[in-house]
Design a protein around this motif. Structure first.
Motif, PDB file in Angstrom:
ATOM      1  N   HIS A   5       0.868  -1.191   0.000  1.00 20.98           N
ATOM      2  CA  HIS A   5       0.000   0.000   0.000  1.00 20.98           C
ATOM      3  C   HIS A   5       0.896   1.229   0.000  1.00 20.98           C
ATOM      4  O   HIS A   5       1.355   1.693   1.043  1.00 20.98           O
ATOM      5  CB  HIS A   5      -0.941   0.001   1.218  1.00 20.98           C
ATOM      6  N   HIS A   7       1.575   5.127  -2.030  1.00 20.51           N
ATOM      7  CA  HIS A   7       1.081   6.134  -2.973  1.00 20.51           C
ATOM      8  C   HIS A   7       2.241   6.594  -3.845  1.00 20.51           C
ATOM      9  O   HIS A   7       2.725   7.723  -3.727  1.00 20.51           O
ATOM     10  CB  HIS A   7       0.457   7.304  -2.211  1.00 20.51           C
ATOM     11  N   HIS A  58     -10.219   7.520  -2.732  1.00 23.47           N
ATOM     12  CA  HIS A  58      -9.966   7.580  -1.286  1.00 23.47           C
ATOM     13  C   HIS A  58     -11.168   8.146  -0.534  1.00 23.47           C
ATOM     14  O   HIS A  58     -11.722   9.168  -0.957  1.00 23.47           O
ATOM     15  CB  HIS A  58      -8.729   8.451  -1.033  1.00 23.47           C
ATOM     16  N   GLU A  84      -6.938   2.833  -3.340  1.00 26.31           N
ATOM     17  CA  GLU A  84      -7.439   2.793  -1.995  1.00 26.31           C
ATOM     18  C   GLU A  84      -8.911   3.181  -1.963  1.00 26.31           C
ATOM     19  O   GLU A  84      -9.295   4.216  -2.508  1.00 26.31           O
ATOM     20  CB  GLU A  84      -6.605   3.767  -1.130  1.00 26.31           C
ATOM     21  N   ASP A 194       2.417   2.948   3.219  1.00 31.24           N
ATOM     22  CA  ASP A 194       1.495   4.083   3.122  1.00 31.24           C
ATOM     23  C   ASP A 194       2.273   5.380   2.888  1.00 31.24           C
ATOM     24  O   ASP A 194       1.791   6.464   3.207  1.00 31.24           O
ATOM     25  CB  ASP A 194       0.591   4.208   4.353  1.00 31.24           C
TER      26      ASP A 194
HETATM   27 MN    MN Z   1      -3.062   5.307   1.942  1.00 33.51          MN
END
Ligand code: MN
Length: 244
Positions: A5, A7, A58, A84, A194
């Protein structure tokens, strides 16, 4: 190493980051926060080895961008990974939790109609609500709850529902995160960062910082780092949507 996970498109220099990810042999799921970002992120990184791109919307962006759910749903047929997505029940986003729930429900149902997907899911302040939605829509695929921060009871319910978990250095810093991670089935755990949102020592976590999560899991599991890595890679290999 696995960063399930991340970005990737939101780092200051995504291309540079992706080059090191490839060089280090990392497996990486680049989640997106809007379906508008998906095509561009895919164009940049999807051809790279071991990098996969998640189609996402998101929950923290729902207030302004809920209409993009229709774009997302049209693209589901082309995507293997969704994320996500999820729900955010923290004070800042609680006001639109109903809208978030409608969007999340719609995404899950489209995934279910198309045979299910691997889902990277945000559940901050909304673990029970996320689990309610997953329970309503069992065909949506394999939920991977990212940075799970619910109660022990909610964790048990998530485990019973077949959820997987991605845990990162930030989550494993505190006592609560460690206790939760220790109670997760080891064969359903993956690592994540993350990044660049999550930080360590006031600097954005980089994908290769998952090594910190491996170390902390090793202490938790009482296993040496190479064994931890072996277990995580084995887990990743078994992560597939069951054929109905
Ligand atoms: Mn995230």
């Amino acid at each position: 190493m696995i960063d399930f996970h991340c970005h990737l498109d939101l780092y200051e220099n995504p291309t540079l980051v992706s080059q090191r990810v490839v060089a280090e042999g990392l497996y990486l799921l680049a989640v997106t926060t809007s379906p508008r970002a998906w095509a561009g992120t895919r164009a940049l990184f999807a051809s790279l080895p071991r990098i996969r791109i998640g189609l996402g919307l998101h929950p923290q962006l729902i207030a302004e961008r809920y209409a993009e759910v229709d774009i997302l749903c049209e693209l589901v047929s082309q995507a293997r990974y969704i994320g996500e997505i999820g729900l955010d029940g923290s004070a800042e986003h609680l006001a639109n939790i109903e809208l978030q729930t409608r969007v999340f429900r719609q995404i899950l149902s489209v995934c279910a109609k198309d045979g299910g997907r691997i889902l990277s899911i945000h559940s901050r302040g909304a673990a029970s609500a996320v689990l309610d939605e997953l329970e309503r829509c069992p065909g949506a695929g394999v939920p991977v709850l990212h940075w799970f921060s619910g109660s022990r009871k909610e964790l048990d319910r998530a485990i019973a529902l077949g959820c997987w978990f991605s845990v990162g250095p930030a989550m494993l810093r505190g006592e609560k995160g460690l206790t939760l991670a220790g109670a997760m089935p080891r064969n359903r755990v993956l690592t994540e960062t993350d990044g660049p949102f999550a930080q360590e020592r006031n600097k954005p976590l980089m994908p290769w910082d998952v090594v910190l999560a491996e170390d902390r899991l090793g202490k938790l599991w009482g296993r040496p780092p190479p064994k931890v890595r072996e277990q995580l890679l084995q887990n990743l290999q078994t992560l597939t949507v069951p054929q109905s």
